[in-house]
Scaffold this motif. Structure first.
Motif, PDB file in Angstrom:
ATOM      1  N   VAL A 202       0.871  -1.074   0.162  1.00  0.00           N
ATOM      2  CA  VAL A 202      -0.201  -0.040  -0.239  1.00  0.00           C
ATOM      3  C   VAL A 202       0.843   1.260  -0.146  1.00  0.00           C
ATOM      4  O   VAL A 202       0.350   2.276  -0.458  1.00  0.00           O
ATOM      5  N   GLY A 203       1.631   1.424   0.501  1.00  0.00           N
ATOM      6  CA  GLY A 203       2.787   2.707   0.920  1.00  0.00           C
ATOM      7  C   GLY A 203       3.453   2.186  -0.351  1.00  0.00           C
ATOM      8  O   GLY A 203       3.897   3.804  -0.853  1.00  0.00           O
ATOM      9  N   TYR A 204       3.792   1.995  -1.308  1.00  0.00           N
ATOM     10  CA  TYR A 204       3.857   2.179  -2.695  1.00  0.00           C
ATOM     11  C   TYR A 204       3.047   3.680  -3.492  1.00  0.00           C
ATOM     12  O   TYR A 204       3.422   3.494  -3.415  1.00  0.00           O
ATOM     13  N   ALA A 205       1.895   3.060  -3.211  1.00  0.00           N
ATOM     14  CA  ALA A 205       1.421   3.588  -4.022  1.00  0.00           C
ATOM     15  C   ALA A 205       0.779   5.220  -2.994  1.00  0.00           C
ATOM     16  O   ALA A 205      -0.204   5.905  -3.830  1.00  0.00           O
ATOM     17  N   TYR A 206       0.448   5.316  -2.678  1.00  0.00           N
ATOM     18  CA  TYR A 206       1.633   6.381  -1.522  1.00  0.00           C
ATOM     19  C   TYR A 206       2.824   7.503  -1.719  1.00  0.00           C
ATOM     20  O   TYR A 206       3.011   8.557  -0.940  1.00  0.00           O
TER      21      TYR A 206
ATOM     22  N   PRO B 190       1.769   9.739   7.213  1.00  0.00           N
ATOM     23  CA  PRO B 190       1.790   8.877   8.470  1.00  0.00           C
ATOM     24  C   PRO B 190       1.302   8.306   9.054  1.00  0.00           C
ATOM     25  O   PRO B 190       0.518   9.057  10.244  1.00  0.00           O
ATOM     26  N   MET B 191       0.746   7.436   8.883  1.00  0.00           N
ATOM     27  CA  MET B 191      -0.358   6.438   9.341  1.00  0.00           C
ATOM     28  C   MET B 191       0.143   5.119   9.039  1.00  0.00           C
ATOM     29  O   MET B 191       1.032   5.089   8.179  1.00  0.00           O
ATOM     30  N   ASP B 192      -0.619   3.983  10.628  1.00  0.00           N
ATOM     31  CA  ASP B 192      -0.116   3.004   9.873  1.00  0.00           C
ATOM     32  C   ASP B 192      -0.756   2.123   9.597  1.00  0.00           C
ATOM     33  O   ASP B 192      -1.817   2.302   9.241  1.00  0.00           O
ATOM     34  N   LEU B 193      -0.235   1.645   8.008  1.00  0.00           N
ATOM     35  CA  LEU B 193      -1.599   0.885   6.893  1.00  0.00           C
ATOM     36  C   LEU B 193      -0.912  -0.405   6.767  1.00  0.00           C
ATOM     37  O   LEU B 193      -1.559  -0.929   6.190  1.00  0.00           O
ATOM     38  N   THR B 194      -0.633  -1.537   8.272  1.00  0.00           N
ATOM     39  CA  THR B 194      -0.749  -2.328   7.895  1.00  0.00           C
ATOM     40  C   THR B 194      -2.266  -3.311   8.172  1.00  0.00           C
ATOM     41  O   THR B 194      -2.326  -4.209   7.254  1.00  0.00           O
ATOM     42  N   GLU B 195      -2.803  -2.382   8.665  1.00  0.00           N
ATOM     43  CA  GLU B 195      -4.990  -3.294   8.687  1.00  0.00           C
ATOM     44  C   GLU B 195      -4.771  -3.240   7.690  1.00  0.00           C
ATOM     45  O   GLU B 195      -5.928  -4.199   6.927  1.00  0.00           O
ATOM     46  N   LEU B 196      -4.465  -2.478   6.306  1.00  0.00           N
ATOM     47  CA  LEU B 196      -5.327  -1.756   5.009  1.00  0.00           C
ATOM     48  C   LEU B 196      -4.266  -2.937   4.310  1.00  0.00           C
ATOM     49  O   LEU B 196      -5.064  -4.122   3.578  1.00  0.00           O
ATOM     50  N   GLN B 197      -3.349  -2.714   4.585  1.00  0.00           N
ATOM     51  CA  GLN B 197      -2.954  -4.062   4.112  1.00  0.00           C
ATOM     52  C   GLN B 197      -2.858  -5.383   3.820  1.00  0.00           C
ATOM     53  O   GLN B 197      -3.590  -6.717   3.165  1.00  0.00           O
ATOM     54  N   ASP B 198      -3.115  -6.064   4.951  1.00  0.00           N
ATOM     55  CA  ASP B 198      -3.774  -7.448   6.013  1.00  0.00           C
ATOM     56  C   ASP B 198      -4.973  -6.975   5.254  1.00  0.00           C
ATOM     57  O   ASP B 198      -5.020  -8.688   4.803  1.00  0.00           O
ATOM     58  N   GLN B 199      -5.794  -6.373   5.238  1.00  0.00           N
ATOM     59  CA  GLN B 199      -6.964  -6.469   4.749  1.00  0.00           C
ATOM     60  C   GLN B 199      -6.996  -7.378   2.392  1.00  0.00           C
ATOM     61  O   GLN B 199      -7.610  -7.545   2.319  1.00  0.00           O
ATOM     62  N   LEU B 200      -6.579  -5.857   2.047  1.00  0.00           N
ATOM     63  CA  LEU B 200      -5.952  -6.609   0.358  1.00  0.00           C
ATOM     64  C   LEU B 200      -5.649  -8.100   0.380  1.00  0.00           C
ATOM     65  O   LEU B 200      -5.434  -8.479   0.134  1.00  0.00           O
ATOM     66  N   ASP B 201      -4.457  -8.092   1.013  1.00  0.00           N
ATOM     67  CA  ASP B 201      -4.007  -9.834   1.363  1.00  0.00           C
ATOM     68  C   ASP B 201      -5.331 -10.833   1.709  1.00  0.00           C
ATOM     69  O   ASP B 201      -5.339 -11.852   0.709  1.00  0.00           O
TER      70      ASP B 201
END
Length: 143
Positions: free
Chosen positions: A44-48, A53-64
Motif C-alpha cells: 500500500v505504501g507504494y501507492a502513496y 504518516p499512518m500505519d497501513l498494516t490493517e489495510l494491507q492485511d485486508q488486501l492480502d
C-alpha cells in the motif's frame, strides 16, 4: 515448440483474469504441465510514495486476505491445488522473476492490454516480466 512442464500464470484478480486463465489452462493441458497461479499484491505504501504518516498494516492485511480468497476461488474453478496458489507482496515484475526461478518455471503467462503505440504494446508489468526472465513468456491479449 518446446514441451512445458511448469507454467506460472500471473493474474491481477480483475474480471479480465479468466481470459488469461483460460489460455493458461489450454496450454497446460496440451503440454501436461503443472500450473502455478500467482498474484502479487503491491505494498500500500507504494501507492502513496511511502510518505503518509499512518500505519497501513490493517489495510494491507485486508488486501492480502481479499486476494487470497479471490485466488482460491480461481484456483478451485481452474483446478489449481492450494499449494500451487501463491500470493506475494512486492513489485510484480520482481516477484514473478523470483518465483519463476525458485519454482523452476519454463513458461510465464501474463495478460497484456495491447494499448496503442509501440512502447505500450505490452503493459508495464508484462513488459517488465518479459525483460529480465530466463524462460519463455506468453502475453495473452486482454479484450
Amino acid at each position: 515448440m518446446s514441451s512445458y512442464k511448469k507454467m506460472l500464470v500471473a493474474i491481477d484478480l480483475t474480471e479480465e483474469a479468466p481470459q488469461v486463465l483460460n489460455k493458461a489452462q489450454e496450454i497446460s493441458k496440451a503440454h501436461g504441465a503443472e500450473l502455478l497461479l500467482v498474484h502479487v499484491v503491491e505494498p500500500v505504501g507504494y501507492a502513496y510514495g511511502g510518505d503518509i504518516p499512518m500505519d497501513l498494516t490493517e489495510l494491507q492485511d485486508q488486501l492480502d486476505k481479499a486476494a487470497k480468497e479471490q485466488l482460491a476461488a480461481y484456483g478451485k474453478q481452474y483446478g489449481v491445488t492450494d499449494n500451487n496458489q501463491v500470493i506475494t507482496v512486492g513489485r510484480p515484475e520482481s516477484e514473478i522473476h523470483r518465483l519463476a526461478k525458485e519454482q523452476d518455471v519454463d513458461l510465464i503467462i501474463v495478460g497484456s492490454h495491447g494499448r496503442k503505440g509501440f512502447q505500450l504494446l505490452l503493459g508495464s508489468t508484462a513488459n517488465g516480466v518479459l525483460h529480465g526472465t530466463e524462460c519463455d513468456v506468453l502475453a495473452v491479449r486482454i479484450h
